[in-house]
Design a protein around this motif. Structure first.
Motif, PDB file in Angstrom:
ATOM      1  N   GLY A  94      24.320  49.565  21.115  1.00 28.03           N
ATOM      2  CA  GLY A  94      23.492  49.726  22.298  1.00 28.03           C
ATOM      3  C   GLY A  94      24.350  49.616  23.537  1.00 28.03           C
ATOM      4  O   GLY A  94      25.349  50.313  23.674  1.00 28.03           O
TER       5      GLY A  94
ATOM      6  N   THR B  96      22.791  44.392  19.130  1.00 24.92           N
ATOM      7  CA  THR B  96      22.974  45.721  19.726  1.00 24.92           C
ATOM      8  C   THR B  96      23.023  45.723  21.251  1.00 24.92           C
ATOM      9  O   THR B  96      23.629  46.606  21.850  1.00 24.92           O
ATOM     10  CB  THR B  96      21.846  46.671  19.286  1.00 24.92           C
ATOM     11  N   HIS B  97      22.363  44.780  21.907  1.00 23.16           N
ATOM     12  CA  HIS B  97      22.255  44.781  23.362  1.00 23.16           C
ATOM     13  C   HIS B  97      22.459  43.370  23.913  1.00 23.16           C
ATOM     14  O   HIS B  97      22.059  42.393  23.280  1.00 23.16           O
ATOM     15  CB  HIS B  97      20.887  45.296  23.821  1.00 23.16           C
TER      16      HIS B  97
ATOM     17  N   PRO C  87      16.489  47.255  17.552  1.00 29.07           N
ATOM     18  CA  PRO C  87      17.376  46.733  18.589  1.00 29.07           C
ATOM     19  C   PRO C  87      17.373  45.203  18.554  1.00 29.07           C
ATOM     20  O   PRO C  87      16.362  44.584  18.220  1.00 29.07           O
ATOM     21  CB  PRO C  87      16.746  47.253  19.891  1.00 29.07           C
TER      22      PRO C  87
ATOM     23  N   THR D  46      15.645  49.750  24.951  1.00 25.16           N
ATOM     24  CA  THR D  46      16.619  49.358  23.940  1.00 25.16           C
ATOM     25  C   THR D  46      16.615  50.291  22.738  1.00 25.16           C
ATOM     26  O   THR D  46      17.559  50.259  21.935  1.00 25.16           O
ATOM     27  CB  THR D  46      16.365  47.918  23.461  1.00 25.16           C
TER      28      THR D  46
ATOM     29  N   LEU E 183      20.155  53.058  21.795  1.00 26.39           N
ATOM     30  CA  LEU E 183      20.691  52.584  20.517  1.00 26.39           C
ATOM     31  C   LEU E 183      21.271  53.745  19.722  1.00 26.39           C
ATOM     32  O   LEU E 183      20.573  54.705  19.402  1.00 26.39           O
ATOM     33  CB  LEU E 183      19.573  51.912  19.712  1.00 26.39           C
TER      34      LEU E 183
END
Length: 290
Positions: free
Chosen positions: A78, A36-37, A8, A277, A281
């Protein structure tokens, strides 16, 4: 197709302006490089509307940020979460430009935090933001700003949520950690935005410059990574771009700092925000919007 860095990748503090800025194009840049986040923090209220004179005038700013985070989540492997609050620089706008006393400005800012806390209580935001000016101010303004920060900690304790802070540059903010503890809040859930590589007191959200990241990685303490991307078309080069965190994660992994990457993007987000996270994902990078 997005790059998969095998972990992540969270940017802990960036702004999105879907109407005037790059908006989702910035999210796509972040995702394409392996991000991703996101923690999407509302821009200062006067950047998305008028200087507020009533607590309800904060609400459209918060709604815009919640919607931007929702739209960003649709483009990420994510997801994105909003963090909402009152930028500490508002006190100067109110006092210097609008004729408020420091106490009056502080009261309006605390009321704005009350509105932000409603979003957290409803599950529409992950945490709060607050703090005090990073520049010289009068004693009255400093006291009013500190009262606003303490009010944010009271909400953080009651809601069991994180509080991100804008503050002066420092590697020792144990005073603020103590205020959080006095309010009944775990000081590790206080996050110092725009932090250097080491910090006593709150959890540092480290600006993603290589030297700061090496210091954080070698300290072996919890930390997060951020860009403070401002998404302002009038200031295109200000702070860091949305590609920076994934690029720095790739660099940290190449330099052998795998444990630090896991600290910043899995363990610290879980401890500070209560987010997972890894569980959020998607395993297939192609599931993300190109």
């Amino acid at each position: 197709m997005s790059e998969d860095l095998g972990t992540p990748v969270l940017d802990d503090h960036l702004h999105l302006d879907p109407d005037r800025g790059r908006g989702m194009a910035a999210v796509d840049d972040f995702a394409r490089l392996g991000g991703t986040h996101l923690i999407v923090v509302n821009k200062p209220s006067w950047h998305l509307g008028p200087v507020p004179s009533d607590p309800e005038e904060f609400r459209p700013v918060f709604e815009t940020t919640v919607e931007a985070a929702r739209a960003a989540s649709d483009r990420l492997r994510g997801r994105a979460w909003p963090v909402l609050g009152v930028h500490p620089g508002l006190v100067s706008r109110l006092v210097d430009d609008e004729g408020y006393t420091a106490d009056e400005a502080g009261a309006l800012m605390r009321a704005g935090l009350d509105v932000a806390a409603e979003f957290v209580a409803e599950g529409r935001a992950l945490g709060l933001k607050s703090g005090r000016p990073h520049y010289d101010v009068t004693d009255a303004v400093r006291e009013a700003s500190n009262a606003v920060t303490r009010h944010a900690f009271e909400h953080g304790a009651a809601l069991e949520c994180a509080v991100q802070l804008h503050t002066e540059a420092s590697e020792d903010l144990t005073d603020l950690a103590g205020w959080a503890r006095d309010a009944g809040m775990d000081p590790s859930r206080v996050v110092k935005h725009y932090a250097a590589g080491r910090l006593a007191g709150p959890t540092p959200s480290v600006m993603s410059e290589k030297d700061r990241l090496v210091r954080a990685a070698e300290a072996g303490e919890p930390f997060l990574m951020e860009t403070d991307f401002v998404d302002d078309p009038d200031k295109p080069g200000m702070v860091m771009g949305p590609k920076t965190v994934p690029r720095r994660v790739r660099w940290l992994l190449a330099e052998g700092y795998e444990a630090a990457v896991r600290t910043a993007h899995v363990e610290t987000p879980r401890a500070v925000y209560g987010i997972d996270t890894e569980a959020t994902l998607a395993t297939d990078p192609s599931a993300e919007t190109d």
